[in-house]
Motif scaffolding. Structure first.
Motif, PDB file in Angstrom:
ATOM      1  N   ARG A 116       2.306   6.502 -31.840  1.00 48.74           N
ATOM      2  CA  ARG A 116       2.346   6.882 -33.249  1.00 48.74           C
ATOM      3  C   ARG A 116       0.968   6.767 -33.886  1.00 48.74           C
ATOM      4  O   ARG A 116       0.292   5.764 -33.729  1.00 48.74           O
ATOM      5  N   ARG A 117       0.585   7.820 -34.621  1.00 53.23           N
ATOM      6  CA  ARG A 117      -0.662   7.751 -35.365  1.00 53.23           C
ATOM      7  C   ARG A 117      -0.291   7.384 -36.789  1.00 53.23           C
ATOM      8  O   ARG A 117       0.205   8.218 -37.534  1.00 53.23           O
TER       9      ARG A 117
ATOM     10  N   VAL B 178      -0.403  26.014 -32.153  1.00 52.61           N
ATOM     11  CA  VAL B 178      -0.275  25.342 -30.855  1.00 52.61           C
ATOM     12  C   VAL B 178       0.025  26.389 -29.776  1.00 52.61           C
ATOM     13  O   VAL B 178       0.891  27.234 -29.960  1.00 52.61           O
TER      14      VAL B 178
ATOM     15  N   LYS C  21      -5.113  14.972 -28.261  1.00 57.02           N
ATOM     16  CA  LYS C  21      -4.747  16.158 -29.049  1.00 57.02           C
ATOM     17  C   LYS C  21      -3.666  16.994 -28.343  1.00 57.02           C
ATOM     18  O   LYS C  21      -2.662  17.337 -28.951  1.00 57.02           O
ATOM     19  N   PRO C  22      -3.820  17.311 -27.050  1.00 55.78           N
ATOM     20  CA  PRO C  22      -2.744  18.062 -26.380  1.00 55.78           C
ATOM     21  C   PRO C  22      -1.422  17.289 -26.341  1.00 55.78           C
ATOM     22  O   PRO C  22      -0.349  17.892 -26.337  1.00 55.78           O
TER      23      PRO C  22
ATOM     24  N   ARG D 198       7.989  20.384 -27.847  1.00 54.76           N
ATOM     25  CA  ARG D 198       9.310  19.885 -27.461  1.00 54.76           C
ATOM     26  C   ARG D 198      10.265  19.919 -28.660  1.00 54.76           C
ATOM     27  O   ARG D 198      11.397  20.365 -28.550  1.00 54.76           O
TER      28      ARG D 198
ATOM     29  N   LEU E 247      -0.117  15.369 -28.669  1.00 55.52           N
ATOM     30  CA  LEU E 247       0.601  15.568 -29.925  1.00 55.52           C
ATOM     31  C   LEU E 247       1.205  16.976 -29.952  1.00 55.52           C
ATOM     32  O   LEU E 247       2.341  17.174 -30.407  1.00 55.52           O
ATOM     33  N   ALA E 248       0.452  17.936 -29.423  1.00 53.21           N
ATOM     34  CA  ALA E 248       0.947  19.309 -29.364  1.00 53.21           C
ATOM     35  C   ALA E 248       2.193  19.393 -28.483  1.00 53.21           C
ATOM     36  O   ALA E 248       3.144  20.108 -28.790  1.00 53.21           O
TER      37      ALA E 248
ATOM     38  N   SER F 139       4.473  17.084 -28.000  1.00 52.20           N
ATOM     39  CA  SER F 139       5.635  16.608 -28.765  1.00 52.20           C
ATOM     40  C   SER F 139       6.098  17.675 -29.745  1.00 52.20           C
ATOM     41  O   SER F 139       7.294  17.855 -29.955  1.00 52.20           O
ATOM     42  N   ALA F 140       5.146  18.380 -30.348  1.00 46.92           N
ATOM     43  CA  ALA F 140       5.491  19.420 -31.318  1.00 46.92           C
ATOM     44  C   ALA F 140       6.257  20.551 -30.629  1.00 46.92           C
ATOM     45  O   ALA F 140       7.266  21.028 -31.135  1.00 46.92           O
TER      46      ALA F 140
END
Lengths: 239, 358
Positions: B345-346, B228, B208-209, B217, B211-212, B214-215
């Motif tokens: 990738r999800r 976030v 979970k962190p 960035r 993905l955050a 990447s967001a």
């Protein structure tokens, strides 16, 4: 109790007063439209409500709680979701991942807990064909849809839409309005900044007019649009 | 609008066929690397030590810049502090060099807190220059510490290197001299550190962190608006990266057994080369630094005799890659083949995605 209440909110950038003494309330479940010429301070007002900007004076309360000094992240937890006027996707993530990150963090939940909900929002916002594509490759309409989808993924009680219909064709606009209406029908309170008036008035119950950072009118759409000063300021019509 | 109810439920996948094959090959490769000292000469072991430690530094810089969006050119601060803390532990406190490596990681973690406090007030190029300045300050400070050799530096005491943990056992097992045994030990530790680093970073990116991260960035403002905690992510990545870089720095200097402020805080050795590795390999991927370090090592071996032409060539290659393949060599490979060895990738599957409609 109104879901959102602003009292005498002001904001300046240097000498420029972009928000002046703005006060209004939004009852829960209502859809409010905001109109005003370019540079009237509409997006700034949104940034003040979401906490992306902090106000210089006045107070903002959400569900009766004072959020004036609360940062953006916590206003999201409280239930304020937003779209950006210029789409701000997480470009290197896929459409689905854009929603996942919003849902996991906005609702403070695990990926498992939000997967189905995110997939349903992807479907509802008609993004299924690009669900696994990187957001950087989306068309304008898809980016606008993604803005709304990502805001919905946080499960907001109040949804702020910033010119979500701007630049779309009539057909695209109709599809977007349908989606907004169905969100509104679920009881989500909406504040929508829009220049595309027919789109706006087909959804909202009240209109607010902003000019030079000041509220110059708020009321039923028909009543507001028939006011002479609004027509002069907003439509540039000499009456 | 769809009112469609999915016939099959949705599900999310991250693995790919290539990633499953990679995992199997990786396990086999690690097994080979563990037994490498049984059939490899000392020079190859030393080369592998260099490759593995540079890989660790590259992975952590990539975490910081490629995933965290923080382009630091001051990572030598943490290599140097890690190395000096290890030396301090050995010389001043009489700790064995191997456990003292942990001290190196901790020291870097601790100095990273005030570093971040100042550097986070700076954005973009100012952040980069700020981190460099902080590293220079640390170099100048360490040059004042007379107990650790001051400006000219010092060596690990012979007694400490001779009696280092496990070296006697390794010397007997391989029937080699003490110094060769030390190389084998540090090689194994470098291998363990590199494998642990890759596993940890991969696990982080899939979490979970991750993905955050990447967001943040991609768009910090939008990330805040979806809940976030961008500030906390930056701290977490900066401190993790400092800790890992500190461990690597301490390990490198256990092997070198000699330290000086100029070498331990060298911007060329510990940041410029690392940048080169990540950029030519592919920033923002786990595969990139792996490819990058191999190319870097080959270039270094080929051009070792050409002095300053070596740096010149590295610079030219770096610029060409940045201009024509900004996502590095691994970026080119994924673009052409779609292969991902460490997929993060999800992917959404099931529901209407399983029908021919999409």
């Amino acid at each position: 109790m109104p879901i959102l209440a602003l009292q005498n909110v002001s904001k300046s950038f240097g000498q420029l007063k972009v928000t002046q003494d703005v006060s209004f309330e939004v009852p829960e479940g209502q859809a409010l439209g905001i109109i005003g010429p370019n540079g009237a301070g509409k997006s700034t007002l949104f940034n003040l409500i979401t906490g992306n900007l902090m106000s210089d004076a006045g107070s903002i309360s959400f569900e009766g709680r004072d959020v004036t000094r609360v940062p953006a992240m916590q206003r999201c937890f409280a239930g304020i979701g937003r779209s950006f006027q210029i789409p701000q996707p997480f470009a290197n993530l896929t459409v689905f991942e854009n929603l996942l990150v919003a849902a996991m963090h906005g609702r403070n939940a695990s990926q498992k807990a939000v997967e189905q909900a995110c997939a349903e929002i992807v479907e509802q916002t008609e993004l299924m064909s690009v669900a696994n594509n990187a957001a950087s490759g989306l068309s304008l309409l898809q980016r606008k849809r993604l803005e709304m989808a990502r805001a919905l993924a946080t499960d907001p009680k109040l949804l702020l839409l910033d010119e979500i219909a701007g630049g779309l064709t009539d057909a695209e606009c109709v599809a977007l309005i349908d989606t907004i209406k169905s969100v509104h029908a679920r009881g989500v309170t909406i504040i929508w900044i829009e220049h595309v008036l027919h789109a706006l008035t087909s959804v909202v119950e009240r209109l607010l007019v902003l000019d030079f950072g000041k509220v110059i009118g708020i009321g039923a759409p028909d009543e507001i649009m028939n006011r002479q000063d609004v027509r002069e300021i907003y439509l540039g019509i000499d009456v | 609008m769809h009112t469609h109810t999915p016939s099959t439920p949705y599900f999310v996948t991250t693995q790919t066929r290539a990633s499953q094959i990679t995992m199997m090959l990786a396990v086999a490769l690690i097994a080979v690397l563990i037994i490498l000292p049984f059939f490899a000469g000392r020079v190859l072991i030393q080369d592998m030590f260099f490759i593995l430690t540079m890989l660790v530094l590259a992975q952590f810089w990539n975490l910081l810049a490629g995933y965290g969006g923080m382009v630091s050119i001051g990572q030598q601060a943490f290599v140097g502090m890690g190395a000096y803390a290890m030396f301090g532990g050995v010389i001043l406190a009489g700790i064995d060099p191997i456990p003292a490596i942990l001290l190196g990681g901790l020291a870097s973690l601790i100095v990273a807190v005030p570093t971040a406090f100042f550097a986070f007030r700076l954005q973009g190029p100012y952040f980069a220059i700020g981190t460099w300045v902080i590293a220079e300050v640390m170099r100048l400070v360490m040059a004042q510490v007379k107990a650790l050799g001051g400006g000219t530096g010092t060596s690990l005491p012979r007694s400490a290197t001779r009696e280092m943990w496990a070296t006697e056992w390794i010397a007997e097992l391989f029937d080699v001299r003490n110094s060769a045994a030390r190389d084998i030990l540090t090689y194994w530790l470098a291998l363990a550190l590199a494998v642990a680093t890759i596993i940890a970073i991969y696990a982080l990116l899939r979490s979970k962190p991750g993905l955050a991260l990447s967001a943040v960035r991609d768009n910090p403002e939008a990330a805040k608006s979806v809940g976030v905690d961008a500030g906390r992510m930056k701290w977490f990545v900066f401190l993790t990266s400092a800790f890992g870089t500190g461990l690597a720095g301490a390990l490198i200097y256990v092997q070198k057994a000699r330290i000086s402020p100029d070498a331990a805080f060298s911007v060329t050795d510990w940041t410029a080369y690392v940048l080169f590795i990540v950029i030519i390999g592919g920033i923002g991927t786990i595969e990139g630094p792996i490819i990058g370090v191999i190319i870097f090592f080959l270039l270094q071996s080929l051009l070792a005799d050409y002095g300053s032409w070596y740096l010149f060539t590295l610079g030219i290659i770096g610029i060409v890659v940045m201009l024509f393949a900004p996502r590095g060599l691994w970026g080119l490979i994924t673009e052409k083949t779609g292969i991902q060895l460490f997929p993060i990738r999800r992917r959404l599957s099931g529901g209407p995605l399983d029908t021919s409609k999409y």
